[in-house]
Design a protein around this motif. Sequence first.
Motif, short mmCIF file in Angstrom:
data_model
loop_
_atom_site.label_atom_id
_atom_site.label_comp_id
_atom_site.label_asym_id
_atom_site.label_seq_id
_atom_site.Cartn_x
_atom_site.Cartn_y
_atom_site.Cartn_z
N LEU A 1 -2.14 -4.60 -4.46
CA LEU A 1 -1.45 -3.32 -4.67
C LEU A 1 -2.47 -2.21 -4.55
O LEU A 1 -3.47 -2.19 -5.29
N ARG A 2 -2.23 -1.28 -3.61
CA ARG A 2 -3.11 -0.13 -3.42
C ARG A 2 -2.27 1.13 -3.55
O ARG A 2 -1.28 1.30 -2.82
N VAL A 3 -2.66 2.02 -4.44
CA VAL A 3 -1.94 3.26 -4.69
C VAL A 3 -2.88 4.42 -4.40
O VAL A 3 -3.93 4.54 -5.06
N CYS A 4 -2.52 5.24 -3.42
CA CYS A 4 -3.29 6.43 -3.06
C CYS A 4 -2.41 7.65 -3.32
O CYS A 4 -1.97 8.34 -2.38
N ALA A 5 -2.09 7.90 -4.58
CA ALA A 5 -1.23 9.01 -4.94
C ALA A 5 -1.33 9.24 -6.43
O ALA A 5 -1.80 8.38 -7.19
N LEU A 6 -0.89 10.41 -6.87
CA LEU A 6 -0.84 10.71 -8.30
C LEU A 6 0.31 9.94 -8.93
O LEU A 6 1.40 9.84 -8.35
N ARG B 1 0.86 -1.19 0.00
CA ARG B 1 0.00 0.00 0.00
C ARG B 1 0.89 1.23 0.00
O ARG B 1 1.79 1.35 0.83
N VAL B 2 0.64 2.16 -0.93
CA VAL B 2 1.50 3.32 -1.13
C VAL B 2 0.65 4.58 -1.07
O VAL B 2 -0.41 4.67 -1.73
#
Length: 791
Positions: free
Chosen positions: A216-221, A193-194
């Motif tokens: 995979l978890r992406v919390c960003a641009l 997670r990022v």
Amino acid sequence: MQQESPSSYADLPTLVLQQIFQCLDENSDLARCELVCQRWLAVMQDSPSLWQSLRYCGSSGRLGCWLGELRWLARRPGPVVEAFLEFNDPYERQELPLAFACLGQWSGTLQSLGFQASGLPSLSFLAALPHLTQLAVDATVLEVESSRHRVERQAPCFHQKLRILSWSVSYDEEAHDAEHRLPTLPTTLQHLRVSVGPGSITLPSELSQLQRLQSLRVCALLTDEASALSLFGPQTSLTYLSFQSSLEVLPAGLSLLTALRCLVVSECHFGYSDEGLASLQAVQYLPRLEFLDISYCRLEELPQLSWATDPPPLRVLLVQGNACPLNQGWLAHVQRLACGWQQVPDNEDLGLVANLRTLSLVPAAGKLDNGKHIFQHLDQNSDRARCELVCRRWMTAMIDSSPSLWQRVHYDSREKQQPSLGELNWLARRPGPVVQAVLYLGSRQGSLEVPLVLLCLGVWAGTLRSLSLEATSLPSLGFLSALPHLTRLAVGVTLLASETLTYCEREALSPSQPLRSLSWKVEYEDNVEDVIRDLPPLPTSLQHLEVAVHPGLLELPSELSQLRQLQSLQSRHWLANYRDAISWGGARTSLTYLSFRESNIDVLPPGLSLLTALRCLVANDCNLGYSEEGMVSLLALEHLPHLEYLDISCCWMGRLPELFWPSPAPLRVLIVDGNACIPTQGWLTSLQQLACSWHQVPEPEELSLAVKLHTVSLVPAEGKLDSSKVVSVLNSLQALPNMRRLHFQGTDMTWVEEVVAAFAALCWAKPGLQVLGKTLGFEWFPPTSDFCGCD
């Protein structure tokens, strides 16, 4: 041979002490336990499992206390396996060096670390933890000129053991155009997670080597959205993928993720371009995709899908927050669907969705059906009045809205300095049929508020079914008889003094009104104590009645003999004819709930034994113990075959008569606190819940016969409780064979060694005992009726 109970806390077995220490969450409590005695210190040092999981939260408090706690943590004897550390600006508070010392002590065994801090110079210290398998970082890093990338790339050297990584890092800067990089990722990683900001992030090339990655978890641009997933091959094990960012197109490598089962791409921007809309067709090449969330993606249409597998794998679809209609390709085998009201397909399309089981309709932004649903959420009358003045279209929409918009009216002027006469005038002009009204009037003699309220009630008289009225300084209640359709009425008012006041209540209601629930709470300003107050005529349809009149005596009317549908009767304060108050009922009555609270009754009414359907009897704060006749009147309980709940607390009773119930006894809940009587075998036969004071607990011989009693609530009596009595009661409770819960409030005493030992012996004898504090047993109180039906 019966096992002997420990006589003091020093004699407790080592296993029991270890279990007690395991329940201590605070480090300060563990530190104090080490100082009690040499044996406790030895037990704690010889318990490696006690130190496997440690927690430190230094977000508040004095600096000296937290630094001492960190030093104490660094000296722990056991192998620390799991740790959670929370700091608040540790760089300024000198916590960081001590935290590094702790991590250095634990580096040989530490496998799981949760680290939350702000104001850190870097995260390179994580490289000194070679055995980490789980890491969660939530930190704010100070900006160091020209060193950000170097610090990040050197931070976690995980020695190929890390399986779970949550990397949430924010930078103390305002550079929203900065590009950030992730640290080196080990090939053993399974869950990632990022979350990085401000700025954007570039997914590293090591993702192509993570063949074990499952989520995979992406919390960003993302810097390069199109090629974000091109690093994955068709042999990847990725089953969960989530992008909570401003994606405009799905990544090109998505179709290669053949093992993917869950895809979350909510709050993205696919609807901004045709390219983004066309990229959604990639989901049809995912043979195992079961869950798809594309909510709030600005979609106005959906592309046609032709799934590569038959049947299609998609089972759950979330598309709310968009304007796109749903077609057959998306709904072929969907079992759960969440969408907006405008997105629901037509009957023909819905008829083809044979597998759909659950449909969740989410309100969309804006108006629905000419704006009606927006107005439904406006609770304040002032807000609705302003909406009418916005434009003609809004006024037309409110007038033409469904009748439910005006079915409920709420007016409250208690906290206002002046009555809202304009609001009352506005309420009287409502177009819809008012069904439910809640009116709270202030104390303003000579104001036009009361006449305007009566005007509103006159306008609503043809449809009003539920009314809750609270007011002070009213002249009378005769206007209530002009509401012919009332089914629920709750009145809590103060009436002005008048020479003919006793006759006003007799005209307040009409016998022809279809009332089912009536709460009648009236207070008089004449302050005459010896006058007899009357109730208004009671309709024969009444099912629930609650009365409270003060001051004076209340005389229950003769109409009670005709209320064959009455289910509950509650009376507060003093009665004028309580001895024959129930003689009208007869054996055919449907009364199941009877309550006399804070009353002057000194004997139970003689007609009580005729209420064969009675299940709950409340007679607390009465005078049943003042005479022998009052205590003997309790024998009438033997003739109530369905009585399950009995509350006779605070009735001045010194003893209880012996009861002989028909087998099996119906009584399940008994509340007798506030008396001096001790329940005997006849009262305990089938009892399941008992609330009494410490002095009322029966002897062990009596308690052993209460085989069904599983809950005891001990209520403190007046005065200080002697520790010897507490020990005796705790020892007696061991005789209950099926005891599961013990409720008790704090007592005015010191928990000396004997009390602690007795309590430990009780817990040892009842391993599954649940101990709760602060209760009077009233959570067992059964519900009666919602008289007003309003909040």
